[in-house]
Design a protein around this motif. Structure first.
Motif, short mmCIF file in Angstrom:
data_model
loop_
_atom_site.label_atom_id
_atom_site.label_comp_id
_atom_site.label_asym_id
_atom_site.label_seq_id
_atom_site.Cartn_x
_atom_site.Cartn_y
_atom_site.Cartn_z
N HIS A 1 0.87 -1.18 0.00
CA HIS A 1 0.00 0.00 0.00
C HIS A 1 0.91 1.22 0.00
CE1 HIS A 1 -4.13 1.30 0.24
NE2 HIS A 1 -3.80 2.23 1.13
N ASN A 2 1.00 1.88 -1.15
CA ASN A 2 2.01 2.91 -1.43
C ASN A 2 3.36 2.21 -1.61
OD1 ASN A 2 3.37 5.27 -1.91
ND2 ASN A 2 3.28 6.03 0.19
N ALA A 3 3.43 1.42 -2.69
CA ALA A 3 4.54 0.50 -2.90
C ALA A 3 5.89 1.19 -3.01
CB ALA A 3 4.27 -0.33 -4.17
N ASN A 4 5.91 2.39 -3.56
CA ASN A 4 7.18 3.09 -3.73
C ASN A 4 7.92 3.26 -2.40
OD1 ASN A 4 9.17 4.64 -5.26
ND2 ASN A 4 8.30 6.43 -4.22
N THR B 1 -1.46 -1.12 -4.07
CA THR B 1 -2.89 -1.20 -3.74
C THR B 1 -3.53 0.17 -3.56
OG1 THR B 1 -2.26 -1.62 -1.43
CG2 THR B 1 -2.88 -3.54 -2.78
N VAL B 2 -2.73 1.22 -3.36
CA VAL B 2 -3.32 2.58 -3.35
C VAL B 2 -3.85 2.88 -4.75
CG1 VAL B 2 -2.89 5.04 -3.08
CG2 VAL B 2 -1.88 3.44 -1.47
N GLU B 3 -3.00 2.69 -5.74
CA GLU B 3 -3.38 2.97 -7.13
C GLU B 3 -4.50 2.05 -7.58
OE1 GLU B 3 -0.68 3.78 -10.89
OE2 GLU B 3 -0.84 1.61 -10.51
N LEU B 4 -4.39 0.77 -7.26
CA LEU B 4 -5.39 -0.19 -7.68
C LEU B 4 -6.74 0.09 -7.02
CD1 LEU B 4 -5.50 -2.56 -9.59
CD2 LEU B 4 -4.91 -4.09 -7.71
N SER C 1 1.48 0.40 -11.29
CA SER C 1 1.33 -1.04 -11.09
C SER C 1 1.51 -1.80 -12.40
CB SER C 1 -0.06 -1.34 -10.52
OG SER C 1 -0.23 -0.75 -9.26
N ASP C 2 2.11 -2.98 -12.29
CA ASP C 2 2.32 -3.84 -13.46
C ASP C 2 1.08 -4.71 -13.66
OD1 ASP C 2 5.08 -3.02 -14.00
OD2 ASP C 2 5.54 -3.99 -12.10
N LEU C 3 0.10 -4.16 -14.36
CA LEU C 3 -1.19 -4.82 -14.49
C LEU C 3 -1.35 -5.60 -15.79
CD1 LEU C 3 -3.54 -1.96 -13.21
CD2 LEU C 3 -3.06 -4.11 -12.05
N ARG C 4 -0.39 -5.48 -16.73
CA ARG C 4 -0.60 -6.03 -18.06
C ARG C 4 -0.94 -7.51 -18.02
NH1 ARG C 4 -0.47 -4.73 -23.05
NH2 ARG C 4 -0.01 -2.61 -22.42
N GLU C 5 -0.17 -8.33 -17.31
CA GLU C 5 -0.43 -9.77 -17.31
C GLU C 5 -1.81 -10.09 -16.74
OE1 GLU C 5 1.45 -13.73 -15.19
OE2 GLU C 5 2.83 -12.12 -15.78
N LEU C 6 -2.21 -9.38 -15.68
CA LEU C 6 -3.52 -9.61 -15.07
C LEU C 6 -4.64 -9.21 -16.03
CD1 LEU C 6 -2.86 -8.23 -11.48
CD2 LEU C 6 -3.24 -10.62 -12.09
N LEU C 7 -4.47 -8.09 -16.73
CA LEU C 7 -5.49 -7.62 -17.66
C LEU C 7 -5.59 -8.54 -18.87
CD1 LEU C 7 -4.71 -3.77 -17.55
CD2 LEU C 7 -6.68 -4.93 -16.52
N GLU C 8 -4.45 -8.97 -19.39
CA GLU C 8 -4.47 -9.87 -20.54
C GLU C 8 -5.11 -11.21 -20.18
OE1 GLU C 8 -0.38 -9.90 -21.72
OE2 GLU C 8 -0.62 -8.20 -23.10
N ALA C 9 -4.83 -11.69 -18.97
CA ALA C 9 -5.45 -12.95 -18.52
C ALA C 9 -6.96 -12.79 -18.41
CB ALA C 9 -4.85 -13.37 -17.18
N ARG C 10 -7.40 -11.63 -17.93
CA ARG C 10 -8.84 -11.38 -17.81
C ARG C 10 -9.48 -11.33 -19.19
NH1 ARG C 10 -13.62 -12.32 -16.20
NH2 ARG C 10 -15.06 -10.55 -16.27
N LEU C 11 -8.82 -10.70 -20.16
CA LEU C 11 -9.36 -10.66 -21.52
C LEU C 11 -9.49 -12.07 -22.09
CD1 LEU C 11 -7.75 -7.68 -23.50
CD2 LEU C 11 -10.07 -7.92 -22.65
N GLU C 12 -8.49 -12.90 -21.84
CA GLU C 12 -8.53 -14.28 -22.34
C GLU C 12 -9.68 -15.05 -21.70
OE1 GLU C 12 -5.53 -18.12 -22.77
OE2 GLU C 12 -4.76 -16.17 -22.17
N ASP C 13 -9.88 -14.86 -20.41
CA ASP C 13 -10.99 -15.53 -19.73
C ASP C 13 -12.33 -15.08 -20.31
OD1 ASP C 13 -9.24 -16.83 -18.08
OD2 ASP C 13 -9.49 -15.45 -16.38
#
Length: 921
Positions: A89-92, A117-120, A188-200
């Motif tokens: 939470h505030n990863a930096n 998780t702040v950004e998310l 946040s590094d969301l690309r893999e999570l977003l691409e997985a969601r698109l595939e689902d």
């Protein structure tokens, strides 16, 4: 990758570069969306823990004595972060400390993908009140037993992450696809999570999720609610008895309901006023329950007569309270149905067509704009209103939203593909179908002023927070203009022109002429506003007044015959000549667009023309038209840019306008507030608003036992508040604040009448006390909105809140969180404020006493508002300490004491008052 390692650190300070160290580590491992491991250890930082950190975290030097140093556990900690996301939470903040410590211990820094998780939470929970971990845990009903302790914070962050991932898994294909185009600019590094969601999603069967997709945007469907006619058999008196009696309808819907005779009496009075088609001024003291008291007769009358009623408030908080609390309560309890709608100005609603256009332009977006777009994409899947007040945007995101509000829409064409989905049009349609319309004073006044209707027609209205109504009306019948607004409108016109000439046939010579003309007009505006800024500053020898945020103010009447005003008028004429030429070029393009049947472009160009014409109208009215019935003034930021100039004009007397355009047009207007009278008399507010002697006036006393709940303390040994050197007075105030804080354990609100005095007092209190003694929260110094400062005050023990301007009203801090209210000065408006100066001069010319007719009534009403901050429930108890003894020793002082509830009042030495306070509390 489905492994997430959540980490939280407690440290000795904010920066490893300053030598700060980690004192506690908490780690939670999530795999397969299940917590599989956790780790916690104290660490010896090799340095004393600062007192502030110990107070914040509860970790003392004794707690870390004998604990390992970081290098002793570095290998064990590093091992957790293998093939995983690192989550914080505030990863930096956490990563900087963790990587710095790992490198010092000889290990490689963590290079995993990161989820903040702040950004998310900002993206997935766009309507959350705050993104502090403690607030989010309360918002999502998580248990958070030990805030600011590493393992407790880590467990809550892990729970938060799982909740956010669950929300991401429910987002539709179109929203995910748009988020993927924005992802590269997020933290946040969301690309893999977003691409997985698109595939689902490509394998999932379509289901009705309450959304519709149009032109690539997923939008929440809004059910159509046609207005239905409800029959009412009983009389209003029967309904009021049924609602208010001890075992009545309200007792079924409210916990610990206690009947209040004044509440039912107020309801019956309003019904009588509506029934007899009269206007009324009703003062309802704190605790009366006035919102329900006026809603009941409003709903009954609207449904019975099949004629909508408007309820107008000043503050958005009260609008939200009505729509989210009181109105739903009555809809559940009443034996007949009714519809209510909230309608605000166009600038509050998102324009889907503008947002669609902005999503296609990402090349020049900074982080805040990218984040704002991501937030709005998710918000569109949950909002039914499109009202931006629902969303917690970053500050620059709020500025960006102005470009995407319905106020900036290019078209309101019913044949536009976006028209049926326009949030503003939806809100207007809901208002037409409603029995009760909730709005604000600003829109109500705009509706009086505009030639076309902003509100559906109505005959009756209730004006809550009515002590603001005259000032709001004056602003709307006046003008407000500044350099930044002009610069923005000129830039917008240039942007529209460039876009139009790219799409429409137009000679290149005309384009070059436009560019030269536009550049010269910008220079003219800059020169004029710089000249005004320098001229106002040059008048400092005349001891110009300043407002409560430090701007210097100059009334034009004072310099009407000076050479400088002639120069400004000449510069204004040159600027307006340039703007008129710009309008001429834009109108030529409007004709071309109409010939090409490009209605969208024609509307966009016409919108730019209207904005530029508004500049002409305002500047002409300000500098080129003499009107003795208006007060005109200039404000400049003394330490701001040389063109930070603000122009204002207001009618000197709004009463006749209100009578002509409002009160004489409506059958019945009820104006109510907790603060309308001075010494139980309505004369002042009645004259301000232009209401005649036929107006019903009545006061409803508070049910609270002020005699038992409040002690009013006024010191008789303070330095003179009116002294030229106010340092002795401020010093005495600060000593009293700290002495009272020792008695009340903080829990104190201090109200100032000027920001300058607030700053001085805050700095002095900070000098006189140790950081760990009290948490000092100050408006304009501590970052955050008024609501955020209030919440910080309530969540921090032993805190002192310094406020001015808006903190005198609308701040509700019930219970033990507030035990002491300090009013530093009686809230007289500065005598050199341009509006006061002009009105006082007018009264003097009429042979009247400006102090008694204007200054004193305004100060008394303001004082009553401040006094009302302390007691917000029947169980509240506390002290009001007024540092200004003019209320005890001047001839006019009894106007203040006679205008508040009767309370025990003590006028003694400060020492005696402190002793009395300690005994009483």
């Amino acid at each position: 990758m489905d492994k997430f390692v959540v980490v939280d650190l407690e440290t000795t300070g904010h920066a490893p570069s300053n030598g700060d160290k980690i004192i506690e580590v908490g780690i939670v491992v999530i795999q397969g969306r299940v917590v599989t491991d956790q780790f916690q250890t104290m660490l010896d930082p090799g340095m004393p823990i600062p007192p502030f950190i110990s107070q914040l975290t509860g970790i003392s030097d004794e707690d870390v004595t004998g604990a390992p140093h970081f290098e002793e556990v570095a290998e064990e900690i590093a091992a957790f972060f293998q093939d995983s996301y690192v989550v914080a939470h505030n990863a930096n903040f956490d990563l900087r400390f963790l990587n710095s410590s790992l490198e010092e211990a000889g290990f490689s820094p963590i290079s995993c993908p990161v989820l903040d998780t702040v950004e998310l939470a900002r993206i997935m929970l766009p309507t959350a009140p705050s993104y502090k971990l403690s607030v989010l845990s309360e918002y999502l009903s998580f248990e958070h037993d030990q805030p600011h302790r590493a393992l407790s914070d880590t467990l809550v962050t892990a729970e938060l992450l799982l909740s956010l991932l669950e929300k991401l898994d429910k987002l539709p294909y179109e929203t995910i696809a748009h988020l993927l185009t924005l992802e590269r600019a997020l933290k946040s590094d969301l690309r893999e999570l977003l691409e997985a969601r698109l595939e689902d999603l490509s394998f999932e069967a379509e289901q009705d999720n309450g959304l519709e997709v149009y032109r690539g945007l997923a939008i929440r469907k809004r059910p159509e609610n046609e207005r239905t006619d409800a029959a009412i058999a009983q009389s209003f008196g029967e309904l009021a008895d049924q609602v208010y009696r001890k075992d009545g309808l309200l007792s079924e819907g409210m916990q610990r309901y206690e009947p209040r005779s004044s509440q039912q009496e107020m309801s019956e009075q309003i019904y009588d006023v509506f029934h007899s088609s009269r206007h009324a001024l009703l003062e309802a003291e704190t605790g009366t329950g006035k919102s329900l008291a006026y809603l009941l007769p409003a709903v009954y009358t609207a449904v019975k007569k099949k004629n909508r009623i408007v309820i107008s408030t000043h503050l958005t908080q009260l609008q939200a309270q009505l729509m989210e609390k009181e109105i739903p309560l009555l809809q559940r309890l009443l034996p007949f149905s009714f519809k209510a709608a909230l309608l605000k100005g166009k600038q509050h609603y998102l324009s889907l067509s503008r947002f669609e256009s902005e999503l296609q332009q990402t090349a020049n977006d900074n982080y805040d704009i990218t984040l704002t777009k991501a937030i709005l994409l998710v918000w569109l899947t949950i909002t039914e209103t499109g009202d931006i007040d629902e969303v917690n945007l970053p500050s620059s995101g709020k500025r960006f939203f102005l470009h995407m509000s319905a106020d900036a829409e290019d078209t309101q064409d019913p044949f536009s593909p976006w028209f049926s989905r326009s949030f503003y049009q939806r809100a207007k349609k809901a208002a037409w179908q409603a029995d009760i319309i909730v709005t604000n004073h600003a829109l109500l006044c705009s509706d009086m002023q505009e030639e076309y209707q902003l509100l559906p027609s109505y005959e009756r209205a209730i004006i809550d927070e009515a002590h603001h109504f005259e000032a709001t009306a004056a602003k709307h019948f006046g003008l407000a203009l500044d350099y930044v607004s002009i610069h923005h409108m000129l830039s917008h016109a240039n942007k529209v022109y460039d876009k139009a000439t790219e799409q429409l046939p137009h000679p290149q010579a005309e384009v070059l002429l436009w560019q030269s003309l536009w550049e010269q007009t910008k220079i003219e505006a800059d020169d004029m506003f710089r000249y005004i800024h320098d001229f106002v500053l040059s008048q400092h020898r005349n001891k110009l007044g300043t407002n409560d945020i430090g701007r210097m103010q100059l009334r034009l009447e004072e310099v009407r015959h000076t050479k400088a005003l002639l120069v400004i008028a000449e510069m204004s004429s040159r600027l307006l000549f340039g703007i008129r030429d710009c309008i001429h070029h834009l109108l030529q393009l409007v004709k071309t667009a109409e010939k090409q049947a490009d209605k969208k472009m024609a509307d966009s160009l016409q919108n730019a023309v209207n904005q530029l014409q508004s500049i002409i109208d305002s500047i002409e009215r300000m500098f080129l038209v003499i009107d003795d019935d208006e007060v005109k003034w200039i404000e400049v930021d003394v330490y701001g840019a040389r063109n930070s100039v603000y122009l204002y004009s207001e009618p000197l007397d709004i009463a006749d306008m209100l009578l002509e355009r409002f009160f004489s047009e409506k059958k019945s207007i009820v104006l109510t507030s907790a603060t309308l009278t001075m010494k139980q008399s309505f004369d002042f507010i009645q004259a301000q608003l232009g209401l005649d002697e036929q107006t019903v006036t009545k006061r409803f006393d508070s049910p609270y036992s002020y005699q038992e709940q409040v002690q009013l303390l006024v010191p008789n040994d303070f330095p003179d508040v009116r002294g030229k050197d106010n340092y002795p007075f401020i010093y005495a105030v600060c000593e009293a604040i700290l002495s009272l804080a020792a008695v009340t354990d903080g829990r104190m609100l201090v109200l100032f009448t000027s920001y300058d005095m607030l700053k001085k007092a805050h700095g002095l209190v900070k000098e006189l006390t140790d950081d760990q003694d009290y948490t000092l929260i100050a408006q304009g110094i501590t970052s955050g909105s008024r609501d955020r400062l209030k919440k910080n005050f309530q969540s921090n023990k032993k805190s002192i809140l310094f406020g001015t301007s808006s903190f005198w009203e609308g701040v509700d801090i019930p219970g033990e969180d507030l035990s002491c209210l300090v009013i530093v000065r009686l809230p007289f408006q500065p005598p050199d404020h341009p509006i006061y100066e002009a009105k006082a001069a007018k009264l003097k010319a009429e042979g009247k006493n400006a102090f008694m007719e204007l200054a004193l009534p305004n100060a008394v009403i303001r004082f009553k508002q401040g006094f009302g901050r302390l007691i917000r429930s029947s169980s509240d108890r506390g002290i009001v300490f007024v540092c200004d003894d003019r209320m005890m020793k001047t001839r006019y002082g009894n106007y203040f004491t006679a205008s508040i509830p009767e309370v025990p009042t003590h006028y003694q030495s400060t020492a005696e008052l402190l002793e009395l306070a300690e005994q009483w509390l």
